[in-house]
Enzyme design. Structure first.
Site, short mmCIF file in Angstrom:
data_model
loop_
_atom_site.label_atom_id
_atom_site.label_comp_id
_atom_site.label_asym_id
_atom_site.label_seq_id
_atom_site.Cartn_x
_atom_site.Cartn_y
_atom_site.Cartn_z
N LYS A 62 34.18 36.19 48.68
CA LYS A 62 34.68 37.52 49.07
C LYS A 62 34.81 38.44 47.86
O LYS A 62 34.31 39.56 47.87
CB LYS A 62 36.05 37.38 49.76
CG LYS A 62 36.75 38.72 49.93
CD LYS A 62 38.13 38.59 50.54
CE LYS A 62 39.25 38.36 49.57
NZ LYS A 62 39.88 39.55 48.99
N ASN A 63 35.50 37.96 46.82
CA ASN A 63 35.81 38.87 45.73
C ASN A 63 34.60 39.21 44.85
O ASN A 63 34.63 40.20 44.12
CB ASN A 63 36.98 38.32 44.90
CG ASN A 63 38.29 38.40 45.68
OD1 ASN A 63 38.36 39.08 46.70
ND2 ASN A 63 39.31 37.69 45.23
N ARG A 105 41.64 47.27 50.09
CA ARG A 105 42.03 47.67 48.74
C ARG A 105 40.84 47.76 47.79
O ARG A 105 40.72 48.69 47.00
CB ARG A 105 43.04 46.63 48.21
CG ARG A 105 43.86 47.18 47.13
CD ARG A 105 44.85 46.22 46.57
NE ARG A 105 45.06 46.60 45.19
CZ ARG A 105 45.80 47.61 44.82
NH1 ARG A 105 46.46 48.31 45.70
NH2 ARG A 105 45.91 47.91 43.54
N CYS A 138 51.60 47.74 48.31
CA CYS A 138 51.73 46.31 48.11
C CYS A 138 51.36 45.61 49.40
O CYS A 138 51.58 46.11 50.48
CB CYS A 138 53.16 45.97 47.76
SG CYS A 138 54.33 46.52 48.98
N ARG A 163 51.05 47.18 42.96
CA ARG A 163 49.68 46.90 42.50
C ARG A 163 49.12 48.18 41.85
O ARG A 163 48.40 48.94 42.48
CB ARG A 163 48.81 46.43 43.67
CG ARG A 163 49.30 45.11 44.24
CD ARG A 163 48.41 44.57 45.33
NE ARG A 163 47.11 44.09 44.84
CZ ARG A 163 46.22 43.48 45.60
NH1 ARG A 163 46.47 43.26 46.87
NH2 ARG A 163 45.07 43.07 45.09
N ASP A 213 45.51 33.12 43.88
CA ASP A 213 45.12 33.17 45.29
C ASP A 213 45.21 31.81 45.98
O ASP A 213 44.94 31.71 47.18
CB ASP A 213 43.70 33.75 45.43
CG ASP A 213 43.65 35.21 45.01
OD1 ASP A 213 44.72 35.85 44.97
OD2 ASP A 213 42.54 35.71 44.71
N ARG A 261 40.11 38.75 57.14
CA ARG A 261 39.58 39.61 56.08
C ARG A 261 38.79 38.78 55.08
O ARG A 261 37.85 39.28 54.45
CB ARG A 261 40.74 40.26 55.29
CG ARG A 261 41.28 41.53 55.88
CD ARG A 261 42.27 42.14 54.90
NE ARG A 261 41.80 41.98 53.54
CZ ARG A 261 42.55 41.59 52.51
NH1 ARG A 261 43.82 41.32 52.68
NH2 ARG A 261 42.03 41.46 51.32
N1 EPU Z 1 47.39 45.51 36.91
C1 EPU Z 1 47.92 46.56 36.23
N2 EPU Z 1 47.20 47.71 36.16
C2 EPU Z 1 45.98 47.86 36.75
C3 EPU Z 1 45.43 46.78 37.45
C4 EPU Z 1 46.17 45.59 37.53
O1 EPU Z 1 49.00 46.47 35.69
O2 EPU Z 1 45.39 48.94 36.63
C5 EPU Z 1 48.16 44.24 36.98
C6 EPU Z 1 48.52 43.87 38.41
O3 EPU Z 1 49.71 44.48 38.83
C7 EPU Z 1 48.64 42.36 38.32
C8 EPU Z 1 47.61 41.99 37.25
O4 EPU Z 1 47.31 43.19 36.54
O5 EPU Z 1 49.91 42.00 37.86
C9 EPU Z 1 46.32 41.43 37.77
O6 EPU Z 1 45.73 42.32 38.73
P1 EPU Z 1 44.16 42.37 38.98
O7 EPU Z 1 43.66 43.72 38.68
O8 EPU Z 1 43.53 41.21 38.28
O9 EPU Z 1 44.07 42.13 40.54
P2 EPU Z 1 43.09 42.85 41.57
O10 EPU Z 1 41.80 43.14 40.94
O11 EPU Z 1 43.82 43.92 42.28
C10 EPU Z 1 41.92 40.63 42.31
C11 EPU Z 1 41.67 39.93 43.59
C12 EPU Z 1 42.99 39.37 44.11
C13 EPU Z 1 43.57 38.43 43.08
C14 EPU Z 1 43.68 39.12 41.71
C15 EPU Z 1 44.11 38.19 40.60
C16 EPU Z 1 39.80 41.15 44.47
C17 EPU Z 1 39.27 42.07 45.51
N3 EPU Z 1 41.09 40.87 44.54
O12 EPU Z 1 42.87 41.66 42.61
O13 EPU Z 1 42.65 38.62 45.26
O14 EPU Z 1 44.86 38.00 43.48
O15 EPU Z 1 42.43 39.70 41.35
O16 EPU Z 1 43.19 37.16 40.47
O17 EPU Z 1 39.04 40.66 43.63
C18 EPU Z 1 42.88 37.81 47.44
O18 EPU Z 1 41.66 37.56 47.43
O19 EPU Z 1 43.67 37.38 48.30
C19 EPU Z 1 43.43 38.66 46.37
C20 EPU Z 1 44.57 39.29 46.49
#
Ligand code: EPU
Length: 429
Positions: free
Chosen positions: A22-23, A93, A117, A123, A306, A398
């Protein structure tokens, strides 16, 4: 309203084939916008987040043709407007990856601000914005949309304040078409970051270092079409591995990259399971009882956040008291209240959960609060005694393809049932 009905306990046995990630898919589908020719993507999972991504492309003017269930042909050479429609984008998202891709291709783009969130904490997207601005874009928030615009994107040196998958991917998408060299430091090293880099390179981009802490991108003027196969889903694989161990099962998890599963394998083995690795499969079995372990989630190659809720279920029926520390998100324990309804003994204090193993969980009506929480409730339903009814399964769908069918194939008594809303209301009332 649709629900999953699960009759437990079950012992999972047999083989399961893992779908595309997915990701990775939700990053690679927007990346097709960067190509000046059609692309073909293989091993696409049939899940709602992928369908939404394809729908967004279609709304932007791309032509989409499914060649078969897992292969899609996308012609995004004639885009009508570089703005992602609000109604579709707000459902997912990761739609913010369209901003990076549109910025790369057209030096301008707009998408709806991603929701706040879904598993308890904030987030933020400040690191995405910092990256786009460093490349020379002006970023503004207007009527709920986040808009980015540049005369010309110029390569830059960006040091991310924290490791973020989303910002790493989004800035990569923009930087492949920027003028000159972009150096991204303190980047995410997840398998899907590497998969995106491989896809971009197969289109003619020059991205080096994905999978390490530093990614160097030399911008190119044109990207061509490509045919690319998406990697298997690390988290879906991990979910079935945990389910196998939790149900005292014997499951061959096929179509995986065992290297991506090492942190999961290590924890399952420490808890008393046996994991055998093959070229593109892992077999999870268990002979003795499950034991307590301590677990901290971290960015890759650490243990993935995850899979934290799924592991909490397994530990809630393991001997002794385990400690889980969430090291990625501020808060990811919203699901614990639901598990408590099934008899789990879990105390949460901020980022730490203390899980005291119990003999047996009992089936109950529960609600999936997010995607991985939902997966955890399915595992809880499989190990629990009696019937579990999982509500809000749209969250699960999803990200998990044919989840009920896959678990049923392993011997689970699990069904998706349409329950008329009126009946549900009456039952609640
Ligand atoms: N963060 C910031 N600023 C930003 C972006 C992130 O402070 O601009 C912080 C977040 O608050 C968090 C940390 O950095 O504490 C990591 O966030 P990250 O950006 O890595 O997460 P994401 O890209 O929003 C993806 C996956 C998530 C998974 C996380 C961590 C996708 C679409 N989503 O989210 O997957 O938990 O990386 O590995 O790739 C899921 O699949 O269920 C899911 C939530």
């Amino acid at each position: 309203m649709e629900k999953f009905f699960i009759e437990g306990p079950s012992r999972l046995e047999g083989e399961v084939v893992i779908s595309g990630a997915k990701n990775a898919a939700v990053a690679i589908i927007p990346a097709v916008l960067l190509a000046e020719e059609p692309c073909v993507l293989e091993n696409i999972p049939n899940i709602n987040d992928v369908n939404i991504s394809l729908q967004i492309l279609q709304e932007l003017g791309a032509k989409i043709k499914m060649r078969n269930k897992t292969t899609v042909e996308i012609d995004a050479t004639h885009i009508i407007a570089p703005s992602v429609p609000f109604d579709i984008a707000r459902n997912m998202r990761a739609s913010y990856y369209f901003l990076g891709a549109l910025l790369g291709r057209y030096s301008s783009g707009a998408v709806t601000m991603p929701g706040g969130c879904n598993f308890g904490g904030v987030r933020p997207i400040d690191q995405h914005i910092k990256g786009f601005e460093a490349l020379g874009a002006e970023v503004s928030i207007d009527h709920g949309m986040i808009c980015a615009e540049a005369k010309q994107l110029i390569g830059s040196h960006i040091y991310f304040d924290g490791v973020t998958v989303g910002a790493t991917i989004n800035v990569m998408l923009a930087a492949v078409r920027a003028q000159g060299l972009t150096i991204l430091e303190n980047v995410a090293k997840e398998p899907h970051v590497v998969d995106l880099a491989n896809f971009l390179n197969s289109m003619g981009a020059d991205v080096r270092g994905a999978g390490t802490d530093v990614i160097k991108i030399r911008g190119v003027e044109h990207l061509r079409g490509a045919t690319y196969s998406i990697i298997p889903d690390q988290i879906e694989a991990g979910t079935f591995m945990v389910a196998a161990a939790a149900t005292n099962g014997d499951v061959l998890v096929k179509n995986v990259i065992p290297k991506h599963l090492e942190s999961i394998t290590a924890k399952l083995v420490a808890a008393g399971a046996t994991v055998e690795e093959f070229d593109d499969a892992v077999r999870v079995t268990r002979n003795g009882p499950l034991k307590k372990i301590n677990l901290k989630t971290l960015p890759h190659p650490g243990f993935p956040t995850d899979l934290q809720p799924q592991m909490a279920v397994m530990l809630s029926i393991s001997e002794g008291t385990s400690i889980i520390t969430e090291g990625v998100w501020d808060n990811r324990y919203k699901y614990v209240d639901e598990l408590r309804r099934m008899g789990a003994k879990i105390q949460v204090d901020g980022k730490v959960a203390v899980v005291e193993g119990v003999e047996q969980l009992t089936g109950a009506p529960v609600k999936a609060t997010d995607l991985r929480a939902g997966a955890a409730l399915i595992i809880a339903g499989l190990v629990a005694c009696g019937r579990t009814e999982v509500e809000e399964i749209r969250h699960i769908e999803r990200g998990y393809e044919n989840v009920a069918e896959k678990f049923r194939g392993l011997g689970a008594k699990m069904k998706k049932i349409e329950v008329p809303d009126a009946d549900v209301q009456r039952a609640i009332g």
